[in-house]
Write an enzyme that holds these catalytic residues in place. Sequence first.
Site, PDB file in Angstrom:
ATOM      1  N   LEU A   1     -13.159 -70.600  70.737  1.00 47.11           N
ATOM      2  CA  LEU A   1     -14.313 -71.120  70.003  1.00 47.11           C
ATOM      3  C   LEU A   1     -14.743 -70.209  68.860  1.00 47.11           C
ATOM      4  CD1 LEU A   1     -16.498 -72.396  72.986  1.00 47.11           C
ATOM      5  CD2 LEU A   1     -15.006 -73.735  71.484  1.00 47.11           C
ATOM      6  N   GLY A   2     -14.510 -68.925  68.994  1.00 45.54           N
ATOM      7  CA  GLY A   2     -14.930 -68.000  67.943  1.00 45.54           C
ATOM      8  C   GLY A   2     -14.573 -66.578  68.285  1.00 45.54           C
ATOM      9  N   ARG A   3     -14.688 -65.711  67.280  1.00 43.51           N
ATOM     10  CA  ARG A   3     -14.363 -64.298  67.468  1.00 43.51           C
ATOM     11  C   ARG A   3     -15.345 -63.461  66.663  1.00 43.51           C
ATOM     12  NH1 ARG A   3      -8.390 -62.673  66.128  1.00 43.51           N
ATOM     13  NH2 ARG A   3      -8.068 -63.636  68.187  1.00 43.51           N
ATOM     14  N   GLY A   4     -15.818 -62.367  67.263  1.00 48.60           N
ATOM     15  CA  GLY A   4     -16.755 -61.477  66.590  1.00 48.60           C
ATOM     16  C   GLY A   4     -16.429 -60.032  66.889  1.00 48.60           C
TER      17      GLY A   4
ATOM     18  N   GLY B   1     -16.196 -59.435  70.772  1.00 51.03           N
ATOM     19  CA  GLY B   1     -15.197 -60.101  71.587  1.00 51.03           C
ATOM     20  C   GLY B   1     -14.858 -61.492  71.095  1.00 51.03           C
ATOM     21  N   THR B   2     -14.113 -62.211  71.946  1.00 51.91           N
ATOM     22  CA  THR B   2     -13.650 -63.560  71.641  1.00 51.91           C
ATOM     23  C   THR B   2     -14.246 -64.539  72.647  1.00 51.91           C
ATOM     24  OG1 THR B   2     -11.568 -62.678  70.802  1.00 51.91           O
ATOM     25  CG2 THR B   2     -11.614 -65.018  71.340  1.00 51.91           C
ATOM     26  N   VAL B   3     -14.704 -65.690  72.166  1.00 60.31           N
ATOM     27  CA  VAL B   3     -15.320 -66.694  73.024  1.00 60.31           C
ATOM     28  C   VAL B   3     -14.357 -67.865  73.191  1.00 60.31           C
ATOM     29  CG1 VAL B   3     -17.290 -68.223  73.372  1.00 60.31           C
ATOM     30  CG2 VAL B   3     -17.613 -66.014  72.245  1.00 60.31           C
TER      31      VAL B   3
ATOM     32  N   ASP C   1     -29.762 -58.606  66.676  1.00 60.46           N
ATOM     33  CA  ASP C   1     -28.768 -59.166  65.757  1.00 60.46           C
ATOM     34  C   ASP C   1     -29.058 -60.642  65.483  1.00 60.46           C
ATOM     35  OD1 ASP C   1     -26.601 -58.921  64.053  1.00 60.46           O
ATOM     36  OD2 ASP C   1     -25.116 -59.389  65.590  1.00 60.46           O
TER      37      ASP C   1
END
Length: 542
Positions: free
Chosen positions: A21-24, A27-29, A140
């Site tokens: 679903l996403g990466r930041g 970490g990665t979701v 954040d």
Amino acid sequence: MTSGGDDVRLVAGRYQLGNRLGRGGMGTVWRAYDQMLAREVAAKELNVASDDREYQRRLRRAQREARTVARVHHPHVVGVHDLVEHDDRLWIVMELIDGPNLARRIADDGPLTPRHTAALGLQLLGALEAVHAAGALHRDVKPANVLLRRDGSAVLTDFGIAALEDDESLTTTGELLGSIGYMAPERLTAEEVGPPSDLWSLGATLSAVASGVPPFQRATGAAALHAVTFADPEIPERVGPLRPIIEALLNKSPGRRPSAATIGAALRRVADGAEDPGPLPPADTAGDFPATAMDAAATPTDAAGTPTLTAPPTVTTPHSLSGPPTPTAPHTLAGSPTLAGPPSLDREPTVIDKAAASSPPRPRGRSRARTWWWTAGATLAVAALAAGLFFAFGPPSNGDGGDDAAQPSGTSTSKVTVDAGRGWQSATSSPIQKGDRVSVRYTSGTWTVDSTNLPLVGPLGHTAADDQSLRFAWEDCKVKPDVTFGALLGRYPGNPGNPHAVRRAWSFQATRSGTLQLRPNDREGCLDDNKGALTLTVQITH
């Protein structure tokens, strides 16, 4: 990671992973399916380094994130279900929000109208109040960390860098965590960080959502750091009636930002279609506005009266901060106008500044030689800090703001310049008398205690990271050991706090006649490499 087939990936024998679903930065979701409870969830895979120390640090941070979210029960805060370790990886299992984040929504469809933005702001404000009431800070808040449900309501997520107030800090010395353009200025100094810092980030988010452009967007991270700490926000006209709210939230001084109750009332007016958001007094002079859980979580000087925890809002109606949810129709978030070209609401990178992990300085007598092992993050942060991390505030005045502005009877006001290269310096031309009320406030200017290696700063002094780099000189050169180098100090005969950490302001009543003196936190014999000066306003009421 076990496998029940070529395409089946299980975490902890329970959570079947789907698409990413996403990466930041943290970490990665992944979309996942909880086989035990037969429901879809989001599984966040934490980035973990191979060395034991880094692994333990990230483990503690993951546990902190899980505890933070688990303590908050609010319709606009993402829910956390589980925290597991699997195949030497950390996983946080959370509520699945099947919708885009707010940054993607604005990039695809353009900024929201002021009314839609205000409705979202009310939801996020309620989420932050719940977070602060749980004793936590988000740290954040930005459009990319706000997810949108299918009904358009907002959910605050990504507590990966949240810090619990009752737990030790997990941020290493000198490490900056957060997105530069949405980071409150006090987070870049040694000043205490509290709920007003999240309100600052909310203000920056509202501005970006309503205009499509973050208020401190710059071409480089270094320029963005400097803008946050020094420059006025750039707020386009299209924010309309939100402008006073955004400007109040983006006040450089945390204590001068409005309380959550004040902001909630103002946002509600705009969401209901008003062109005037109403009065926006700072939290320390809020007057008639009721205190909230936000005020309870702030520092004592920010609290006003007895804190009250208001009823949580529902998902479909805008909430009230001073009573139960209002029975009005929901503010729809659909149908926003579009702009040509997708704006960037999160172009400033997340900064992890490892500058403080540099090699220890090698003292050469009094000189403070330092060796920096630069990383990309450190280059951004230090370059901006060297450009000047200080806040410029005008002095209090009842006249036209000049040095000899007219004052009420019995009150005199004067300006004084405090030189970084000198020790104790007299701040008044004549002695103060017993019983006089004295107020000292920072007006302008910068200085440094190490002109060769350290940036110019304001009255708060150097950052904790820079102060640590001078640790070898603490015993010999600090006037007040528990205050950072370069902080503004004051003393007055008979004052029990001598020497007093003035920082931006200091008020006291003279218990005897005497002379007020000011100086930087740096002893005689250590002043040869100092540079700069601060201008202070001194007001005496007889």
